[in-house]
Design an enzyme around this catalytic site. Structure first.
Site, PDB file in Angstrom:
ATOM      1  N   TYR A  39      14.136  -4.282 -37.298  1.00 33.81           N
ATOM      2  CA  TYR A  39      13.821  -4.948 -36.045  1.00 33.81           C
ATOM      3  C   TYR A  39      12.503  -5.700 -36.140  1.00 33.81           C
ATOM      4  O   TYR A  39      11.755  -5.539 -37.115  1.00 33.81           O
ATOM      5  CB  TYR A  39      13.771  -3.934 -34.890  1.00 33.81           C
ATOM      6  CG  TYR A  39      12.526  -3.054 -34.859  1.00 33.81           C
ATOM      7  CD1 TYR A  39      12.338  -2.048 -35.792  1.00 33.81           C
ATOM      8  CD2 TYR A  39      11.545  -3.250 -33.896  1.00 33.81           C
ATOM      9  CE1 TYR A  39      11.203  -1.247 -35.762  1.00 33.81           C
ATOM     10  CE2 TYR A  39      10.402  -2.441 -33.856  1.00 33.81           C
ATOM     11  CZ  TYR A  39      10.241  -1.448 -34.793  1.00 33.81           C
ATOM     12  OH  TYR A  39       9.118  -0.668 -34.778  1.00 33.81           O
ATOM     13  N   LYS A 155      10.437  -2.575 -41.780  1.00 31.23           N
ATOM     14  CA  LYS A 155      10.438  -2.365 -40.325  1.00 31.23           C
ATOM     15  C   LYS A 155      11.817  -1.881 -39.882  1.00 31.23           C
ATOM     16  O   LYS A 155      12.600  -2.611 -39.251  1.00 31.23           O
ATOM     17  CB  LYS A 155      10.000  -3.632 -39.585  1.00 31.23           C
ATOM     18  CG  LYS A 155       9.463  -3.333 -38.185  1.00 31.23           C
ATOM     19  CD  LYS A 155       8.671  -4.489 -37.634  1.00 31.23           C
ATOM     20  CE  LYS A 155       8.319  -4.343 -36.174  1.00 31.23           C
ATOM     21  NZ  LYS A 155       7.588  -3.130 -35.820  1.00 31.23           N
ATOM     22  N   GLU A 188      -1.598   4.837 -40.197  1.00 29.54           N
ATOM     23  CA  GLU A 188      -1.495   3.865 -39.104  1.00 29.54           C
ATOM     24  C   GLU A 188      -1.067   4.595 -37.843  1.00 29.54           C
ATOM     25  O   GLU A 188      -0.845   5.808 -37.864  1.00 29.54           O
ATOM     26  CB  GLU A 188      -0.499   2.759 -39.459  1.00 29.54           C
ATOM     27  CG  GLU A 188       0.919   3.275 -39.649  1.00 29.54           C
ATOM     28  CD  GLU A 188       1.935   2.198 -39.989  1.00 29.54           C
ATOM     29  OE1 GLU A 188       1.752   1.029 -39.595  1.00 29.54           O
ATOM     30  OE2 GLU A 188       2.942   2.543 -40.645  1.00 29.54           O
ATOM     31  N   LEU A 213       3.106  -0.282 -42.212  1.00 31.83           N
ATOM     32  CA  LEU A 213       3.753  -1.567 -41.934  1.00 31.83           C
ATOM     33  C   LEU A 213       2.664  -2.639 -41.964  1.00 31.83           C
ATOM     34  O   LEU A 213       1.594  -2.465 -41.370  1.00 31.83           O
ATOM     35  CB  LEU A 213       4.401  -1.539 -40.545  1.00 31.83           C
ATOM     36  CG  LEU A 213       5.115  -2.840 -40.199  1.00 31.83           C
ATOM     37  CD1 LEU A 213       6.437  -2.948 -40.961  1.00 31.83           C
ATOM     38  CD2 LEU A 213       5.369  -2.950 -38.708  1.00 31.83           C
TER      39      LEU A 213
HETATM   40  N1  PDD Z   1       5.268  -2.015 -33.494  1.00 25.43           N
HETATM   41  N2  PDD Z   1       2.720  -0.156 -37.454  1.00 25.43           N
HETATM   42  C1  PDD Z   1       3.865   0.281 -36.881  1.00 25.43           C
HETATM   43  C2  PDD Z   1       4.421   1.598 -37.311  1.00 25.43           C
HETATM   44  C3  PDD Z   1       4.519  -0.525 -35.921  1.00 25.43           C
HETATM   45  O1  PDD Z   1       5.666  -0.104 -35.373  1.00 25.43           O
HETATM   46  C4  PDD Z   1       3.943  -1.762 -35.529  1.00 25.43           C
HETATM   47  C5  PDD Z   1       4.605  -2.663 -34.526  1.00 25.43           C
HETATM   48  C6  PDD Z   1       2.729  -2.151 -36.129  1.00 25.43           C
HETATM   49  C7  PDD Z   1       2.059  -3.456 -35.790  1.00 25.43           C
HETATM   50  O2  PDD Z   1       2.806  -4.564 -36.255  1.00 25.43           O
HETATM   51  P1  PDD Z   1       2.717  -5.986 -35.515  1.00 25.43           P
HETATM   52  O3  PDD Z   1       1.286  -6.365 -35.487  1.00 25.43           O
HETATM   53  O4  PDD Z   1       3.531  -6.888 -36.396  1.00 25.43           O
HETATM   54  O5  PDD Z   1       3.313  -5.797 -34.142  1.00 25.43           O
HETATM   55  C8  PDD Z   1       2.165  -1.324 -37.091  1.00 25.43           C
HETATM   56  C9  PDD Z   1       6.058  -2.792 -32.573  1.00 25.43           C
HETATM   57  C10 PDD Z   1       5.237  -3.647 -31.674  1.00 25.43           C
HETATM   58  C11 PDD Z   1       6.985  -1.840 -31.831  1.00 25.43           C
HETATM   59  O6  PDD Z   1       7.535  -0.962 -32.491  1.00 25.43           O
HETATM   60  O7  PDD Z   1       7.167  -1.982 -30.625  1.00 25.43           O
END
Ligand code: PDD
Length: 291
Positions: A39, A155, A188, A213
């Site tokens: 996703y 992801k 993270e 991620l």
């Molecule tokens: N989450 N680390 C994890 C485990 C994440 O699920 C996300 C993003 C990030 C940050 O990635 P980005 O800057 O590309 O949004 C880091 C999304 C927003 C979610 O699961 O809703």
């Protein structure tokens, strides 16, 4: 909350725009059966997509790592993303997309190569004023053991450890949980990347290897940090170091830069959002791509 309450929501599901409340996938969709899917979440700001190109590039990488096909061309996908935002009249919020390996009789191994991947896209508004209030206050985080698999750089929709971590945070009055590996190092957040600022003003975040991620917000923020002439150290940091940091913050597409003011109940710095995090939050969109 604006658009959501006045416009009936629309979802894109496998080639059709349908009413959100009627939108569904097949019981033997491999996303449902095996979490065999990936996703993306992309910020919507002023009705436009933020860093769409980078999100779609990461989607292609996640799919390739799992030997899955793109459900359509990037140009067609861009049309669907924008159309879903438009039909839901989202000005500020997020657009969500999910691709799975498709529908097939339940069997762990991959289905026949001609199986068509499933694609779902939804969009919704976020409460900008509430987010700003939260950024002004800062959030609390807790730490939890990182018990995820070894490829969280993909992801994937398999998010059970993240779900449990976020729930644990919620139950302890915190907004986010930071995963900590066996060596005491912060990997993270459950849905965010983790950062600290040291006493001498250096911004620290761990390198993007297979243990985190590679956040798009993280990537763009690294550019902002370099261009603003801030000191950066891309290296692992421990929970102990985070407890003693001057500032801490998290990044994600929906929260951009969110200051962290408590870790495991201990105040970070003076217990208020720091100037580095607040400054980066204000600066972020100058470095982002709009489409
Ligand atoms: N989450 N680390 C994890 C485990 C994440 O699920 C996300 C993003 C990030 C940050 O990635 P980005 O800057 O590309 O949004 C880091 C999304 C927003 C979610 O699961 O809703």
């Amino acid at each position: 909350m604006g658009a959501d309450s006045t416009v009936s929501r629309i979802a894109y599901v496998n080639g059709r725009y349908c009413r959100h409340r009627e939108a569904s996938v097949h019981v033997e969709d491999r996303g449902y059966q095996f979490a065999d899917g990936v996703y993306e979440v992309c910020e919507v700001r002023g009705g436009a997509l933020i860093d769409e190109r980078l999100h779609v590039e990461r989607l292609q990488r996640s799919l390739a790592e799992l030997k899955m096909r793109m459900p359509m061309t990037t140009a067609a996908l861009s049309v669907v993303l924008h159309e879903t935002v438009r039909r839901n009249r989202v000005r500020n919020g997020i657009v969500y997309l999910q691709v799975t390996r498709g529908v097939a009789r339940r069997d762990h191994a991959f289905p026949a190569p001609e199986t068509i991947p499933s694609l779902v896209v939804t969009a919704r508004s976020l409460d900008v004023a509430a987010n700003e209030r939260q950024a002004a206050d800062g959030i609390a985080v807790i730490t939890v053991p990182d018990n995820r698999w070894g490829r969280v750089d993909i992801k994937s929709v398999a998010l059970l450890p993240n779900v449990l971590a976020k729930q644990a945070a919620r139950e302890q009055g915190a907004k986010e949980a930071w995963f900590v590996d066996a060596g005491g190092v912060v990997t993270e957040g459950s849905s965010t990347n983790a950062w600290i600022v040291t006493a001498d003003g250096t911004v620290v975040t761990r390198p993007a290897d297979h243990a985190i991620l590679r956040g798009i917000t993280r990537t763009v923020l690294l550019k902002a940090i370099a261009e603003q002439g801030l000191r950066l150290d891309e290296r692992p940091f421990s929970v102990e170091e985070a407890y003693g940091a001057r500032e801490a913050f998290v990044t994600s597409a929906s929260q951009i830069v969110m200051p962290v003011v408590r870790i495991d109940g201990r105040p970070v710095g003076n217990g208020h959002p720091g100037s580095v995090a607040t400054g980066l939050r204000e600066a972020f969109h100058r470095y982002a791509e709009i489409s």
